[in-house]
Structure formats: C-alpha cells, structure tokens
Design a protein around this motif. Structure first.
Motif, mmCIF file in Angstrom:
data_model
loop_
_atom_site.group_PDB
_atom_site.id
_atom_site.type_symbol
_atom_site.label_atom_id
_atom_site.label_comp_id
_atom_site.label_asym_id
_atom_site.label_seq_id
_atom_site.Cartn_x
_atom_site.Cartn_y
_atom_site.Cartn_z
ATOM 1 N N LEU A 90 0.764 -1.347 -0.120
ATOM 2 C CA LEU A 90 -0.092 0.182 -0.214
ATOM 3 C C LEU A 90 0.840 1.337 -0.018
ATOM 4 O O LEU A 90 0.358 2.214 0.014
ATOM 5 C CB LEU A 90 -0.932 0.151 1.231
ATOM 6 C CG LEU A 90 -1.970 -1.073 1.191
ATOM 7 C CD1 LEU A 90 -3.005 -0.814 2.571
ATOM 8 C CD2 LEU A 90 -3.131 -0.756 0.006
ATOM 9 N N GLY A 91 2.366 1.077 -0.076
ATOM 10 C CA GLY A 91 3.079 2.219 0.022
ATOM 11 C C GLY A 91 3.687 2.759 1.320
ATOM 12 O O GLY A 91 4.739 3.555 1.228
ATOM 13 N N ALA A 92 3.144 1.963 2.351
ATOM 14 C CA ALA A 92 3.808 2.443 3.711
ATOM 15 C C ALA A 92 5.165 1.707 3.825
ATOM 16 O O ALA A 92 5.450 0.550 3.180
ATOM 17 C CB ALA A 92 3.063 1.913 4.940
ATOM 18 N N GLY B 9 4.323 6.706 7.008
ATOM 19 C CA GLY B 9 3.760 7.029 5.603
ATOM 20 C C GLY B 9 4.420 8.245 5.212
ATOM 21 O O GLY B 9 5.132 8.979 5.984
ATOM 22 N N GLY C 49 4.063 11.595 2.325
ATOM 23 C CA GLY C 49 3.324 12.503 1.484
ATOM 24 C C GLY C 49 3.694 13.584 1.189
ATOM 25 O O GLY C 49 4.213 14.344 2.063
ATOM 26 N N ALA D 251 -1.730 13.469 4.181
ATOM 27 C CA ALA D 251 -1.598 12.301 3.219
ATOM 28 C C ALA D 251 -0.493 11.245 3.719
ATOM 29 O O ALA D 251 -0.974 10.323 3.885
ATOM 30 C CB ALA D 251 -1.009 12.810 2.077
ATOM 31 N N GLN E 6 -1.517 7.406 5.032
ATOM 32 C CA GLN E 6 -0.630 6.182 4.226
ATOM 33 C C GLN E 6 -0.192 5.242 5.567
ATOM 34 O O GLN E 6 -0.021 4.268 5.399
ATOM 35 C CB GLN E 6 0.374 6.630 3.365
ATOM 36 C CG GLN E 6 1.204 5.558 2.774
ATOM 37 C CD GLN E 6 2.236 5.936 1.836
ATOM 38 O OE1 GLN E 6 3.433 6.352 2.283
ATOM 39 N NE2 GLN E 6 2.079 5.812 0.622
ATOM 40 N N SER F 202 -3.089 3.310 7.045
ATOM 41 C CA SER F 202 -3.448 2.332 6.159
ATOM 42 C C SER F 202 -2.621 1.048 6.442
ATOM 43 O O SER F 202 -2.952 -0.119 6.249
ATOM 44 C CB SER F 202 -3.440 2.774 4.750
ATOM 45 O OG SER F 202 -2.305 3.163 4.237
ATOM 46 N N GLY F 203 -1.251 1.267 6.496
ATOM 47 C CA GLY F 203 -0.434 0.217 6.478
ATOM 48 C C GLY F 203 -0.515 -0.408 8.032
ATOM 49 O O GLY F 203 -0.449 -1.713 8.209
#
Length: 426
Positions: free
Chosen positions: A359-361, A387, A389, A394, A398, A401-402
């Motif tokens: 997910l980008g984390a 995260g 951003g 942002a 992130q 979400s991680g």
C-alpha cells in the motif's frame, strides 16, 4: 566502500535502508541487525554492547566506516576503542557521550556554557531529594530524571508531592532503573511544544539534519507513562528557518564549541530535545545519537546521498552549510507489544507486513526475530510503520493504512500520531 551499522532496531533499519541504495550489494553490514534488516543487507550476530566482538568484526570484514546507532555502545567507549586502532567511526567518545549518559553532567555543562535550559538541582541521596521536593522550590509540576541511561523511561513529570515522592523512592531507594537512578536531577517543568532538532558534527562545527516531533506517552492525547517513543512526524511545522538559525546560534554552536574547549570534541549525531517556551527554545535533553522513532522519519527526507556527508563528519572535514531536504512529510507509527512500557510480550507471530508495504507504507523492524519461517515479536517496540506524502494528512493516511494491515496478539499503538502537526498548520 564497506559500512558497518551497529544496532538492531528501527533506527538502524532506517540507516541500512539508505546505505543499501547508495552502496553495492553486500557492502552494508549490520550487527546484530534484525529480520527486516536481513532482507536488505548482511547481518552479524554480534551484540551492540560487545565492543571487542565489533572490533573483530570490523577487522575481519575490512570495514571502512562504522556508524553507531544506540547509546549504550557509545557510553561504553566503542568510539575510543575503534579510534585507538585508527578505524574510522562516526560517534562521540565515551567522555563526549556524557551529554546523554549523565543528565547531571549535561545540566552542569549547559550551566557553564550558558545554554538555555530549565532550572535544576542534582541529588545523590533519597533523603536530600525528598527534602527538596517537599520545599516546593520550583513549584508544580516537577520533572525528575534518573542521571544515567534508562532506555527512555527514567523521566517522571510529577504533578503532586505524592507523585514526586514516589518517583524519588522508585529511582533511588527501589533502584527501578538500576545504577542509573543513584543520582537524580530535579528540574522545573517548562511549558510549550516539544521539538526534536538533529545535527551532525565533525568536532568543530555542526550541520542541521532536520526536525521532528515525537510522541512519548503510551496512550492517545499524551496520556499514560512515558515510553521510548510511540511515533513521530517530520519535519516539525513549528521550526522555520529563523528559529532553526536561532537554535544553532544559541544552543548547538555553544555546545559544540564548549565540548571542544573542554577537551572532549563532539563527533556524530546530536539530538537536541527542545521546549519552545515563551522565552525562546530551551534544552530538555541531549541524545548523542539519532533518535528512535525520529530517525525513521527524518533520514528519508535527506534528498542527497548520506554516506559522503557521514564520511566528512567522521573525518573532521564537514564544510558544507546545508543539505538538500525533500519538501515531503513523513509520519511514523510505532506498534508495541502487550504490556509495554512496563513489560513486553515476545514470540507473537506478526502478519500483514508485506501487505502494508504494497500500500506504499514502509515497515521498519525493531523488536522482532525470526522463528522458523515466521517473524515474531521480540521486545516492547516491535515495528515502525511509516507513511509519506506531500502533506501531513496524506502521510498520516498512508501510515495508518499500513498499520491496519498488520496484526499480532497484544498489538497496541496510538491513533493520533501526526494530529498535532495538522493543528499547528491550521
């Protein structure tokens, strides 16, 4: 070029992650490392406190530069031992490391060199300390600090006489922090937002590396006992260029000059914990190494290769005035085990780390170990989930979400990391 990173936490994972992109495969070695580090670099089963073992490792591997992560080997004299053999190492000598390893030394040093800090007294007996808190000389609340290293847990902010008496008894009579609490520093409690300010020094001058704000308390809204850190964000929206220049002029430069003048020049990372009071920035504490979890959110913002800068600092040839820094923001959320900070639960399987990274984390390992084909918990602070951003919002989204992808029995974390950054920019 071969680099050895000493330590096995998330801070060292962040350092190794940077060097693994700057150096050839196999050129980065970490001792002792952890399962996350082992995915991107070589590791060696040598503890950070084993100075002779680390020296032997550096000899055997023909290491060109050693970078020390945690405070314990610095206080034990790893830099002294390596320099005695002519080995290039980045960090302060044991004498210079007293800025962290002895709160009493640091406060007396600041008084000698007129570095702004809280009023304080130092005590070597419980009786004298109890008599002082009963006098209410500094008013309430009071800050009580174990003199020595206590893994980030030796500080108590006492709002009442009863709390202060309990803190004195715990440190000096019950020896809850071992010998670290034999001497106690008692300070007035400063008010204002806290900021972490990081510099790199070559012994005569210092270069700003970045700022961050961390979250020490275990629970949301800064409740509960202090920890080693439950999360951080960078940069701090409270430090603009004018304030950064002031911190360098009034605090950092006098510290570096004072250490050199006293015959203990400071090489390496200096973490300046600050309170931004109505009367200007004042020092709460020094660390003589990069902070954790701050390193995980500050290091990725450096927008140029780190190794040449670190080499210059270790060689005493740091000449540049600025480093390039990304305009992004980073937020790191610490996932801790059940019982932390009073205790920790180990051996719990960890799931979802790969899903979080998809997910980008970014997931930085701290208290983990490999057990068979699984990674399990092995300490209080287990992971830092990061995260990134263009805005704090942002980066927060992130990071969390991680966090939502990861699970292990007893997992605890704060749900408000970074919210104070959002409040500061409104």
């Amino acid at each position: 070029m071969k680099v050895l990173v000493v330590g096995g936490g998330a801070r060292e994972h962040a350092l190794v992650a940077r060097f693994s992109h700057e150096l050839a495969e196999g050129a980065v070695l970490c001792a002792p490392g952890n399962p996350g580090i082992a995915r991107i670099a070589r590791t060696a089963d040598v503890e950070a406190s084993d100075l002779e073992g680390l020296l032997n490792l550096a000899r055997r591997e023909s290491i060109d530069l050693t970078i020390v992560g945690p405070e314990l080997p610095l206080s034990l004299g790893i830099v002294d031992a390596f320099k005695k053999e002519g080995r290039l190492i980045l960090g302060p000598t044991a004498a210079a490391a007293r800025l962290e390893s002895s709160k009493a030394f640091a406060k007396a040093f600041m008084a000698r060199h007129r570095v702004p800090t809280a009023r304080f007294e130092v005590f070597n007996s419980a009786e004298a300390a109890l008599a002082f808190v009963r006098e209410r000389a500094f008013g309430w609340p009071l800050v009580l600090k174990a003199d020595g290293l206590a893994a980030g847990k030796g500080v108590v902010i006492a709002a009442t006489l009863e709390e202060a008496e309990r803190a004195v008894t715990a440190a000096m009579s019950e020896h809850r922090f071992g010998s670290a609490g034999d001497c106690l520093v008692i300070e007035e409690c400063l008010s204002g937002p806290e900021v972490s300010f990081f510099v790199l020094s070559d012994g005569t001058r210092a270069l700003p590396l970045g700022t961050a704000q961390d979250h020490k308390r275990i629970f949301d809204n800064d409740r509960g006992p202090n920890t080693g850190g439950m999360g951080a964000f960078a940069p701090s929206p409270l430090v603009d260029q004018a304030l950064s220049d002031r911190i360098m002029r009034e605090i950092v430069d006098p510290v570096i000059a004072g250490m050199a003048a006293e015959g203990t020049p400071f090489h390496g990372f200096l973490y300046v914990g600050l309170m931004l009071t109505d009367n200007g920035p004042k020092v709460i504490e020094f660390n003589v190494r990069f902070g954790d979890p701050e390193a995980q959110v500050v290091l990725p913002l450096v927008d140029e290769p780190l190794l040449p800068i670190f080499l210059d600092a270790a060689r005493g040839t740091l000449r540049r005035e600025r480093i390039r820094v990304s305009s992004d923001t980073l937020v790191g959320v610490v996932l801790a085990s059940r019982g932390y900070p009073e205790s920790s639960e180990s051996g719990q399987p960890i799931a979802g780390m790969d899903a979080a990274e998809r997910l980008g984390a970014r997931v930085m390992h701290a208290g983990t170990k490999r057990q068979g084909d699984q990674v399990v918990t092995a300490g209080g602070r287990v992971l830092t989930v990061i995260g990134r951003g263009p805005t704090y919002a942002a980066a927060i989204a992130q990071a969390y979400s991680g966090v939502e992808c990861i699970s292990f029995s007893g997992m605890q974390y704060r749900r408000d990391i970074g919210k104070s950054a959002l409040a500061a920019i409104k």
